[in-house]
Design a protein around this motif. Structure first.
Motif, PDB file in Angstrom:
ATOM      1  N   MET A 112       0.831  -1.206   0.000  1.00  0.00           N
ATOM      2  CA  MET A 112       0.000   0.000   0.000  1.00  0.00           C
ATOM      3  C   MET A 112       0.865   1.255   0.000  1.00  0.00           C
ATOM      4  SD  MET A 112      -3.368  -0.391  -0.023  1.00  0.00           S
ATOM      5  CE  MET A 112      -4.087   0.954   0.917  1.00  0.00           C
ATOM      6  N   SER A 113       1.930   1.235   0.810  1.00  0.00           N
ATOM      7  CA  SER A 113       2.809   2.398   0.887  1.00  0.00           C
ATOM      8  C   SER A 113       3.482   2.662  -0.443  1.00  0.00           C
ATOM      9  CB  SER A 113       3.861   2.167   1.977  1.00  0.00           C
ATOM     10  OG  SER A 113       4.765   3.248   2.019  1.00  0.00           O
ATOM     11  N   SER A 114       3.993   1.587  -1.066  1.00  0.00           N
ATOM     12  CA  SER A 114       4.667   1.737  -2.353  1.00  0.00           C
ATOM     13  C   SER A 114       3.700   2.252  -3.424  1.00  0.00           C
ATOM     14  CB  SER A 114       5.264   0.391  -2.777  1.00  0.00           C
ATOM     15  OG  SER A 114       5.818   0.483  -4.070  1.00  0.00           O
ATOM     16  N   ALA A 115       2.477   1.698  -3.445  1.00  0.00           N
ATOM     17  CA  ALA A 115       1.494   2.121  -4.443  1.00  0.00           C
ATOM     18  C   ALA A 115       1.111   3.591  -4.254  1.00  0.00           C
ATOM     19  CB  ALA A 115       0.249   1.234  -4.373  1.00  0.00           C
ATOM     20  N   PHE A 116       0.942   4.013  -2.996  1.00  0.00           N
ATOM     21  CA  PHE A 116       0.546   5.400  -2.744  1.00  0.00           C
ATOM     22  C   PHE A 116       1.668   6.369  -3.105  1.00  0.00           C
ATOM     23  CE2 PHE A 116       0.119   9.088   0.118  1.00  0.00           C
ATOM     24  CZ  PHE A 116      -1.109   9.550  -0.313  1.00  0.00           C
ATOM     25  N   MET A 117       2.907   6.032  -2.709  1.00  0.00           N
ATOM     26  CA  MET A 117       4.028   6.908  -3.029  1.00  0.00           C
ATOM     27  C   MET A 117       4.242   6.994  -4.537  1.00  0.00           C
ATOM     28  SD  MET A 117       4.769   8.073  -0.164  1.00  0.00           S
ATOM     29  CE  MET A 117       6.170   9.047  -0.701  1.00  0.00           C
ATOM     30  N   ALA A 118       3.988   5.880  -5.247  1.00  0.00           N
ATOM     31  CA  ALA A 118       4.120   5.897  -6.712  1.00  0.00           C
ATOM     32  C   ALA A 118       3.109   6.859  -7.334  1.00  0.00           C
ATOM     33  CB  ALA A 118       3.944   4.485  -7.273  1.00  0.00           C
ATOM     34  N   VAL A 119       1.889   6.895  -6.794  1.00  0.00           N
ATOM     35  CA  VAL A 119       0.870   7.818  -7.298  1.00  0.00           C
ATOM     36  C   VAL A 119       1.334   9.265  -7.139  1.00  0.00           C
ATOM     37  CG1 VAL A 119      -1.459   8.716  -6.953  1.00  0.00           C
ATOM     38  CG2 VAL A 119      -1.057   6.256  -6.893  1.00  0.00           C
ATOM     39  N   LYS A 120       1.797   9.604  -5.940  1.00  0.00           N
ATOM     40  CA  LYS A 120       2.195  10.986  -5.685  1.00  0.00           C
ATOM     41  C   LYS A 120       3.403  11.381  -6.541  1.00  0.00           C
ATOM     42  CE  LYS A 120       1.884  12.771  -1.641  1.00  0.00           C
ATOM     43  NZ  LYS A 120       2.048  13.117  -0.216  1.00  0.00           N
ATOM     44  N   ALA A 121       4.392  10.455  -6.620  1.00  0.00           N
ATOM     45  CA  ALA A 121       5.602  10.781  -7.377  1.00  0.00           C
ATOM     46  C   ALA A 121       5.302  10.945  -8.862  1.00  0.00           C
ATOM     47  CB  ALA A 121       6.656   9.693  -7.160  1.00  0.00           C
ATOM     48  N   GLN A 122       4.512  10.023  -9.427  1.00  0.00           N
ATOM     49  CA  GLN A 122       4.227  10.099 -10.862  1.00  0.00           C
ATOM     50  C   GLN A 122       3.342  11.304 -11.184  1.00  0.00           C
ATOM     51  OE1 GLN A 122       5.652   7.942 -13.193  1.00  0.00           O
ATOM     52  NE2 GLN A 122       4.919   9.581 -14.514  1.00  0.00           N
ATOM     53  N   LEU A 123       2.407  11.623 -10.281  1.00  0.00           N
ATOM     54  CA  LEU A 123       1.553  12.794 -10.506  1.00  0.00           C
ATOM     55  C   LEU A 123       2.385  14.065 -10.487  1.00  0.00           C
ATOM     56  CD1 LEU A 123      -1.263  13.984 -10.897  1.00  0.00           C
ATOM     57  CD2 LEU A 123      -1.518  14.017  -8.401  1.00  0.00           C
ATOM     58  N   GLU A 124       3.323  14.146  -9.557  1.00  0.00           N
ATOM     59  CA  GLU A 124       4.197  15.322  -9.501  1.00  0.00           C
ATOM     60  C   GLU A 124       5.027  15.430 -10.779  1.00  0.00           C
ATOM     61  OE1 GLU A 124       7.700  17.283  -6.643  1.00  0.00           O
ATOM     62  OE2 GLU A 124       6.777  15.360  -6.143  1.00  0.00           O
ATOM     63  N   ALA A 125       5.555  14.284 -11.251  1.00  0.00           N
ATOM     64  CA  ALA A 125       6.341  14.295 -12.486  1.00  0.00           C
ATOM     65  C   ALA A 125       5.484  14.722 -13.678  1.00  0.00           C
ATOM     66  CB  ALA A 125       6.941  12.910 -12.729  1.00  0.00           C
ATOM     67  N   GLY A 126       4.258  14.221 -13.743  1.00  0.00           N
ATOM     68  CA  GLY A 126       3.359  14.589 -14.838  1.00  0.00           C
ATOM     69  C   GLY A 126       3.049  16.081 -14.833  1.00  0.00           C
ATOM     70  N   ARG A 127       2.772  16.634 -13.652  1.00  0.00           N
ATOM     71  CA  ARG A 127       2.450  18.065 -13.581  1.00  0.00           C
ATOM     72  C   ARG A 127       3.645  18.919 -13.992  1.00  0.00           C
ATOM     73  NH1 ARG A 127      -1.034  18.361  -7.879  1.00  0.00           N
ATOM     74  NH2 ARG A 127      -2.998  17.582  -8.772  1.00  0.00           N
ATOM     75  N   LYS A 128       4.856  18.505 -13.555  1.00  0.00           N
ATOM     76  CA  LYS A 128       6.045  19.260 -13.951  1.00  0.00           C
ATOM     77  C   LYS A 128       6.219  19.235 -15.468  1.00  0.00           C
ATOM     78  CE  LYS A 128       8.724  18.772  -9.666  1.00  0.00           C
ATOM     79  NZ  LYS A 128       9.944  18.180  -9.046  1.00  0.00           N
ATOM     80  N   ALA A 129       5.968  18.049 -16.059  1.00  0.00           N
ATOM     81  CA  ALA A 129       6.112  17.947 -17.512  1.00  0.00           C
ATOM     82  C   ALA A 129       5.103  18.841 -18.232  1.00  0.00           C
ATOM     83  CB  ALA A 129       5.947  16.485 -17.952  1.00  0.00           C
TER      84      ALA A 129
END
Length: 599
Positions: A112-129
């Motif tokens: 659960m922790s890995s899945a949640f952190m992946a969501v936040k990290a990928q969303l941040e990367a997408g917004r920056k892009a």
């Protein structure tokens, strides 16, 4: 003295019946209370899952204003920037909500922790892009930059769906009664995501040229097939499982608004990119997104209906508990009054009543013998017992229906929706079971892979519906040609795979040739006079380790493409020069009844 003994026996019998009634009532109330707690937990857990669903949906929706902003003109920039800011705010609220709701599981479960952190990290990367592309002047933005930003946001949506699925498994594990509701709402969210992704692929095609545009077009077609599969599953199971006519009507509305409105528009734009005056990304989004709103409404309605269904089950369990308690009190009062007032009309019927109660407690719900000498009051008690018996029968019936539904959903998850064959995941599990089983007298492990020849030409000439018929008829024609223990699966697109778990090399080759001939001589479509052929590759080993079968599948796949290059409609079983390795061939000048591109 005898009379006193009979009277005492009557009282003892009455007391015994009252005690049994109390025990039965207590048992029934306990079962009803257990059901009530059971469904109450289901409602609570489903509400938590609903938060994960909504978070995945808002992340998916954020792509729309992001795509519009990156494709907008200078005049449109402020409008789309404001829309994106509002969408991001909604997303942040939903992510914070699931972080709060699932805090215990995120802290305790690495998954659960890995899945949640992946969501936040990928969303941040997408917004920056997205922000990086939006900061570049409109005339200087490249299609590659826009496409990469869109794909980064799509990956964020993928991670959100991964988290939703992890949360769904957790919810089902803690409240199995929510299984059907969780799966249906997940499919509804997937439908919305697939529709949004199709639009993103069109935006990427609008922003790209050459090979990149062709790549996105292929991804568009693949996504389109998955979208149709999810929609078909929802139409088949959502209305009947959730007993909702409103869902059925809204599915029809989705067909009108999206599948007959926005989707054809997206296909038209995708097909006519190289000619005419294609719209800008912003113009396309403005016209495409409104038709998608019905898919979002569908997701919300299925979530609401599923939650309502669980809440109704909870209330039914509560009512059943109160009714059971009321029936118990009534039965005890009747028995006590009859024991005090009656003789002949009570004693024997009471003994029969005790036997019936014992039968119900033991699970025997068969109809009891009639008691002709029972008084009216005792017959009322028997009526109550019949009501209780019917309740138990109904409960047993519901349990059987739930079990049947679970088994059907499991079957659907293991089969290909179009052909009815095993899908790749089910095939892997079946092969692992096959290789792990004891193999006394094992003759060898064979893999036959084949691919429909000129399948793209069939789709281009006759349409995808006829292409689907070709895949279905191929499975129907070749399945009877296999042994009961052989595994037959759709491997992807127009490619199929057959696992021969106990066969010599000669048997594997002969099987492939028999399948090739059977397909080549069969009529696929009488309406179009269509025939089809296929190219086959065979791989065989005397022994195959548990993890090595996919390597052998790669060998068979390589030989399949040797057959393709050598003229199609033939079987290759070795890596020898192509003229020597073909087990059977059909001249390349031969044409099927369906025309030059039919097979």
């Amino acid at each position: 003295m005898s009379r006193l003994r009979i009277q005492q026996l009557q009282w003892n019998g009455a007391i015994a019946v009252i005690m049994v009634c109390l025990m039965m009532a207590g048992s029934t109330i306990a079962f009803s209370l257990s059901d009530y707690i059971h469904y109450k937990r289901g409602v609570t857990e489903f509400k938590r899952f609903d938060a994960a669903l909504r978070a995945a949906a808002t992340i998916s929706k954020e792509r729309g204003p992001a795509n519009s902003l990156m494709g907008a003109s200078e005049e449109q920039q402020p409008q789309f920037a404001a829309a994106l800011k509002a969408s991001r705010g909604d997303t942040d609220v939903d992510i914070a909500k699931i972080e709060t709701i699932f805090r215990t599981e995120i802290d305790a479960s690495p998954e659960m922790s890995s899945a949640f952190m992946a969501v936040k990290a990928q969303l941040e990367a997408g917004r920056k892009a997205v922000d990086a592309v939006a900061a570049i002047p409109r005339d200087e933005r490249s299609g590659t930059q826009i496409a990469e930003a869109i794909q980064t946001m799509s990956r964020a949506a993928d991670r959100a769906q991964d988290y939703r699925d992890v949360a769904g498994r957790l919810i089902i594990a803690q409240a199995p009664q929510t299984g059907a509701e969780v799966m249906l709402t997940s499919m509804a969210g997937t439908l919305r995501e697939r529709a949004g992704r199709l639009g993103s692929y069109v935006v990427m095609m609008l922003a790209s040229q050459g090979q990149a545009r062709s790549h996105y077009r292929a991804e568009f077609d693949n996504e389109l097939n998955r979208l149709f599969e999810v929609n078909a599953l929802l139409k088949t199971y959502a209305p009947s499982t959730l007993h909702s006519q409103a869902i059925a009507q809204l599915l029809d509305q989705v067909t009108v608004n999206y599948f007959a409105g926005s989707l054809p528009y997206a296909q038209q734009v995708a097909f006519e990119l190289n000619g005419g005056n294609p719209p800008t990304a912003g113009e396309f989004t403005q016209k495409y997104v409104p038709g998608m709103k019905s898919t979002e409404t569908l997701r919300e309605l299925i979530e609401e209906t599923a939650l309502t269904s669980l809440e109704e089950s909870q209330q039914k369990a509560l009512r059943a508990m109160l009714i059971s308690a009321l029936l118990a009190v009534t039965a005890i009062s009747v028995v006590a009054g009859l024991a005090y007032a009656l003789r002949r009309s009570l004693f024997q019927p009471m003994l029969a009543a005790i036997r019936q109660i014992d039968d119900i407690a033991a699970g025997d719900l068969s109809e009891p013998e009639a008691m002709p000498h029972a008084g009216r009051e005792v017959r009322e008690m028997f009526l109550r017992l019949n009501i209780l018996r019917e309740q138990q029968r109904f409960k047993r019936h519901l349990e059987m229906e739930r079990k049947s539904m679970t088994e059907e959903l499991k079957r659907l998850s293991q089969t290909d929706a179009l052909t009815g064959l095993l899908n790749r995941r089910a095939l892997s599990e079946a092969v692992e079971e096959l290789l792990a089983a004891p193999r006394s007298g094992f003759r060898g492990f064979g893999i036959v892979m084949f691919d429909i020849d000129h399948f793209k030409s069939i789709n281009d000439r006759y349409g995808h519906a006829v292409g689907d018929v070709v895949l279905q008829r191929t499975a129907q024609i070749l399945s009877p040609c296999l042994r009961p223990g052989d595994l037959f699966a759709r491997y992807g697109g127009e490619e199929f795979i057959i696992i021969l778990g106990d066969a010599t090399e000669a048997v594997a080759q002969a099987t492939a040739e028999r399948l090739r001939a059977a397909l080549a001589h069969a009529v696929i479509s009488e309406e179009h006079g269509l025939r089809a052929t296929a190219s086959f590759g065979v791989g065989w080993r005397a022994e195959c380790a548990l993890g090595a079968w996919e390597e052998l599948a790669g060998v068979a796949d390589r030989r399949l493409y040797q057959a393709k290059r050598s003229g199609r409609n033939m079987v290759y079983s070795s890596d020898m020069p192509e003229t020597a390795a073909a087990v059977s061939t059909v001249g390349t000048s031969r044409r099927s009844a369906g025309g030059p591109d039919a097979a």
